[in-house]
Motif scaffolding. Sequence first.
Motif, PDB file in Angstrom:
ATOM      1  N   ILE A 121      40.958 -47.697  14.334  1.00 59.10           N
ATOM      2  CA  ILE A 121      41.959 -48.250  15.251  1.00 59.10           C
ATOM      3  C   ILE A 121      41.288 -49.059  16.355  1.00 59.10           C
ATOM      4  O   ILE A 121      41.775 -50.125  16.767  1.00 59.10           O
ATOM      5  N   LEU A 124      40.606 -52.423  15.096  1.00 65.30           N
ATOM      6  CA  LEU A 124      41.817 -53.245  15.014  1.00 65.30           C
ATOM      7  C   LEU A 124      42.170 -53.831  16.379  1.00 65.30           C
ATOM      8  O   LEU A 124      42.567 -54.995  16.496  1.00 65.30           O
ATOM      9  N   SER A 127      39.582 -56.561  17.267  1.00 68.23           N
ATOM     10  CA  SER A 127      39.694 -57.789  16.476  1.00 68.23           C
ATOM     11  C   SER A 127      40.970 -58.564  16.769  1.00 68.23           C
ATOM     12  O   SER A 127      41.157 -59.675  16.265  1.00 68.23           O
ATOM     13  N   TYR A 129      44.071 -57.624  15.932  1.00 72.29           N
ATOM     14  CA  TYR A 129      45.134 -57.413  14.946  1.00 72.29           C
ATOM     15  C   TYR A 129      46.226 -56.485  15.475  1.00 72.29           C
ATOM     16  O   TYR A 129      47.363 -56.531  15.004  1.00 72.29           O
ATOM     17  N   ALA A 130      45.882 -55.609  16.412  1.00 70.85           N
ATOM     18  CA  ALA A 130      46.852 -54.642  16.920  1.00 70.85           C
ATOM     19  C   ALA A 130      47.600 -55.241  18.103  1.00 70.85           C
ATOM     20  O   ALA A 130      47.177 -55.125  19.259  1.00 70.85           O
ATOM     21  N   LEU A 138      49.982 -47.900  17.077  1.00 73.86           N
ATOM     22  CA  LEU A 138      48.587 -47.505  16.983  1.00 73.86           C
ATOM     23  C   LEU A 138      48.066 -46.821  18.255  1.00 73.86           C
ATOM     24  O   LEU A 138      47.172 -45.980  18.175  1.00 73.86           O
TER      25      LEU A 138
END
Length: 220
Positions: A121, A124, A127, A129-130, A138
Motif C-alpha cells: 500500500i 501505491l 507511485s 496510484y492511490a 487503502l
Amino acid sequence: MTMIMEWVRDVSIYAVPLLLAVISHEVAHGWVAEKLGDPTARMLGRISLNPLVHIDLLGTVIIPLVLLVTNAPFMFGWAKPVPVQFHRLRGGRRGMAWVALAGPLTNLMLAAASALVYRLILMLFASGYAVGTAAMVLRPLFLMAQFSVIFNLVLMVINLFPVPPLDGGRVLAGVLPRRLAWQLARLERYGMLIVVILLATGWWGHLLNPVVSLFARLFL
C-alpha cells in the motif's frame, strides 16, 4: 452520524487485526495439538476462525476497549485458551513445546504478512496510484496493516516470556532437563502474578520494547 461512522472505522482498524491475531494464536495451538494426537480442540469446535467460540469477555473485549479509550501506549488482549490435554500428545514434553510454540510463530507469520500488505500500500501511495476512492479505501487498510504488525509482535513477545503458563514457559519446560522443567512448572501458579508485577512496575516495557522495536524496524 459522521462522528459515529468515524468511530466505527477507527475501532475496526484496531478490532479486526486484534481479533485475527488472538484467534489465530489459539487456533494454532489447537491445530498442532490435533496433529500430535490430541483432538480435544477439534471436538469442542475450537479450531475455527469464528470469533464467537473464542471471545473472552475480559481479554478480547473489556481490556482492549479500555486501552483504546484511554489512549494507552500499547494494545493487548487475548482469546479464550483452547483446551489441550498434554498427556495425549505424541512426543511428551517436546510435543507440549511444539503446541506452545505454534501460537507465537503464527503471530510472527501474521506480522510478516501484514508488513507485506503495509509495504504494498505504501508503494501505491508513493507511485501516485492511490487517489480518490482508492485512497479512501487503502488508508484504513494501511493503518490496519500497520497496527497488525505491531500487535502481533507484541503478542508474540509477551507469550514467549519464559514463565508458565505463558507459551515461552511451556516451551522452556519442554526442552529443559526433566528436573529443571519440574522446578519451572512449579512457578505456574505465580506466573500471571509475575506478569502483573512486571506490568505494574514498568519493567515489562523494558523487557518488551527492545525486542518489538527490533522486529518492527525489520518489518516496517
